[in-house]
Enzyme design. Structure first.
Site, PDB file in Angstrom:
ATOM      1  N   HIS A 305       0.855  -1.187   0.000  1.00  0.00           N
ATOM      2  CA  HIS A 305       0.000   0.000   0.000  1.00  0.00           C
ATOM      3  C   HIS A 305       0.892   1.238   0.000  1.00  0.00           C
ATOM      4  O   HIS A 305       0.625   2.187  -0.734  1.00  0.00           O
ATOM      5  CB  HIS A 305      -0.920  -0.014   1.213  1.00  0.00           C
ATOM      6  CG  HIS A 305      -1.936   1.073   1.210  1.00  0.00           C
ATOM      7  ND1 HIS A 305      -2.821   1.267   0.179  1.00  0.00           N
ATOM      8  CD2 HIS A 305      -2.208   2.055   2.116  1.00  0.00           C
ATOM      9  CE1 HIS A 305      -3.599   2.298   0.441  1.00  0.00           C
ATOM     10  NE2 HIS A 305      -3.239   2.803   1.604  1.00  0.00           N
ATOM     11  N   GLU A 316       2.619  -1.232   7.877  1.00  0.00           N
ATOM     12  CA  GLU A 316       2.535  -2.284   6.860  1.00  0.00           C
ATOM     13  C   GLU A 316       3.780  -3.163   6.868  1.00  0.00           C
ATOM     14  O   GLU A 316       3.677  -4.396   6.735  1.00  0.00           O
ATOM     15  CB  GLU A 316       2.328  -1.680   5.477  1.00  0.00           C
ATOM     16  CG  GLU A 316       2.129  -2.728   4.396  1.00  0.00           C
ATOM     17  CD  GLU A 316       1.789  -2.148   3.027  1.00  0.00           C
ATOM     18  OE1 GLU A 316       1.405  -2.942   2.144  1.00  0.00           O
ATOM     19  OE2 GLU A 316       1.908  -0.922   2.852  1.00  0.00           O
ATOM     20  N   LYS A 337       3.288   3.660  -5.592  1.00  0.00           N
ATOM     21  CA  LYS A 337       2.734   4.991  -5.304  1.00  0.00           C
ATOM     22  C   LYS A 337       3.830   6.055  -5.273  1.00  0.00           C
ATOM     23  O   LYS A 337       3.535   7.245  -5.371  1.00  0.00           O
ATOM     24  CB  LYS A 337       1.970   4.997  -3.978  1.00  0.00           C
ATOM     25  CG  LYS A 337       0.630   4.294  -4.015  1.00  0.00           C
ATOM     26  CD  LYS A 337      -0.120   4.489  -2.703  1.00  0.00           C
ATOM     27  CE  LYS A 337      -1.465   3.783  -2.696  1.00  0.00           C
ATOM     28  NZ  LYS A 337      -1.341   2.314  -2.554  1.00  0.00           N
TER      29      LYS A 337
END
Length: 417
Positions: A305, A316, A337
């Site tokens: 993520h 995470e 990302k």
């Protein structure tokens, strides 16, 4: 019952790194940032003045002008990605049972720009309600899946999943389940989002979620770096054609990869912050592995993520170490990302494509913009920093987590007949 195999036969993408899958993938593996100063509105008074905008998208390539005016940008991006994916798949709607092909889409917000435009106009008026008759049909989050079904005449399962930034991973998992249970032959799955406007930027600034590195936009999304200060807002859409294996085989379809498992969980902790020990993330990866029939030692790559937020990145990685133990040091981990920014409800779809292509091509996209190690992050983890890496990838996981504590993870396998 005997579960059916589910394979990927088509891909489509409209992203901050390019408006086709090939452009997106090439920029991804070459470490290109999609972040730049905002062009959609005057952001000079905002704390954050940059974003990962879609660039050069022309709705005339997909819609006539009358049709385009009836759609919010999030539907533009989603429909365009679906048109690409259907063409890529070779699914001929004239020669398949359209009753058995569905659309399951994800969007965390839907038509935010339409909502803002209409409410701004009303607020500036004399109080007389003069709203566009397409206001509601343009805005509602489910409308993109409806438009995609109408575009191709698909009468199978049709709905939209809304779980914030986990939305389109949940859409992929639902599509996977419908097909493996024999309830559809193929499904157009994915997600889209278009929230780069005053409301979107101002709202995320208000909860202090976004980076304010205005002097260096291209370096602002820096997952795992000690000096990360929040995510970079992105936009776009991605579509993935999931198909029952025998159905795909019978028509001679090319196959990118196989989907073999999915998991979902909740943090049950906080509206915006992750559980500090990554409990929900630990649960979701364990559930995805169990569903796929794998042990943790079989995973080669995790597309995290990895939003570039101080709390989320650490939580995470703790979860990954909880789940995989010593094997966490043998895997590649990366956050795409760092290049695309955070596409909110569309994140799972574009990261799903990144994971599928990583498995197909045996290439791990990098985590760019890493300059300073964070003492809270184990330096022995392979975070694929700054440059892509080549390795055999037989199994990979894509993680997405959303505001409200929603977690979803999908498992991708290299295709073998």
């Amino acid at each position: 019952m005997q579960l059916k195999r589910v394979v990927v036969t088509g891909l489509g993408a409209v992203t901050p790194l390019g408006n086709s899958v090939s452009d997106y993938w090439n920029n991804l593996i070459n470490g290109v940032s999609g972040a730049a100063p905002i062009t959609r509105f005057d952001a000079s008074k905002f704390k954050t003045r940059f974003a990962c905008e879609v660039k050069g998208f022309n709705p005339d390539d997909y819609f006539d002008k009358k049709e385009a005016r009836k759609l919010d940008a999030f539907s533009w991006y989603g429909i365009a990605a679906s048109v690409q994916a259907m063409a890529d798949s070779g699914l001929d709607t004239a020669n398949v049972d359209k009753n058995e092909i569905g659309v399951i889409w994800g969007s965390g917000i839907g038509g935010l720009d339409t909502f803002q435009t209409e409410t701004f106009a009303f607020a500036k008026g004399d109080g007389t309600p003069r709203f566009n008759p397409f206001f509601i049909p343009k805005m509602i989050a489910d409308i993109c899946s409806g438009h995609i079904s109408m575009r191709f005449g698909l009468r199978g399962p049709n709905f939209t999943t809304v779980s914030a930034c986990a939305s389109s991973t949940n859409a992929l998992i639902d599509a996977f389940n419908y097909i493996r249970l024999g309830k559809a032959n193929a499904i157009v799955a994915g997600g889209s989002e278009a929230a780069i406007n005053e409301s979107g930027v101002g709202g995320f600034n208000a909860v202090q979620a976004m980076s304010t590195r205005n002097d260096e936009p291209a370096k602002a999304s820096r997952p795992y770096d000690k000096d990360r200060d929040g995510f970079v807002l992105g936009e776009g859409g991605a579509a993935i054609i999931l198909e029952e294996y025998e159905h795909a085989k019978a028509r001679g379809a090319k196959i990118y990869a196989e989907v073999i498992g999915g998991g979902a969980s909740a943090d049950a902790y906080h509206i915006t912050a992750p559980h500090p020990e990554g409990l929900g993330a630990t649960l979701v990866m364990n559930r995805a592995l169990k569903d796929a029939g794998l042990t943790g030692n079989e995973i080669d790559y995790i597309n995290t993520h990895g939003t570039s937020t101080p709390l989320g990145d650490v939580a995470e990685l703790k979860a990954i170490q909880n789940v995989f133990g010593q094997h966490a040091y043998n895997m590649n981990i990366s956050s795409t990302k760092s290049m695309t920014g955070h596409l909110l409800g569309a994140a799972g779809a574009i990261e799903g494509i990144a994971t599928i292509l990583a498995v197909k091509n045996d290439i791990v996209p990098p985590t760019i913009n890493h300059e300073t190690a964070d003492p809270e992050i184990d330096p022995a983890l392979n975070l694929t920093l700054n440059k892509m890496q080549k390795r055999t990838i037989n199994f990979a996981i894509s993680n997405t987590f959303g505001f409200g504590g929603h977690n979803a993870a999908v498992v991708i396998k290299k295709f073998n007949p």
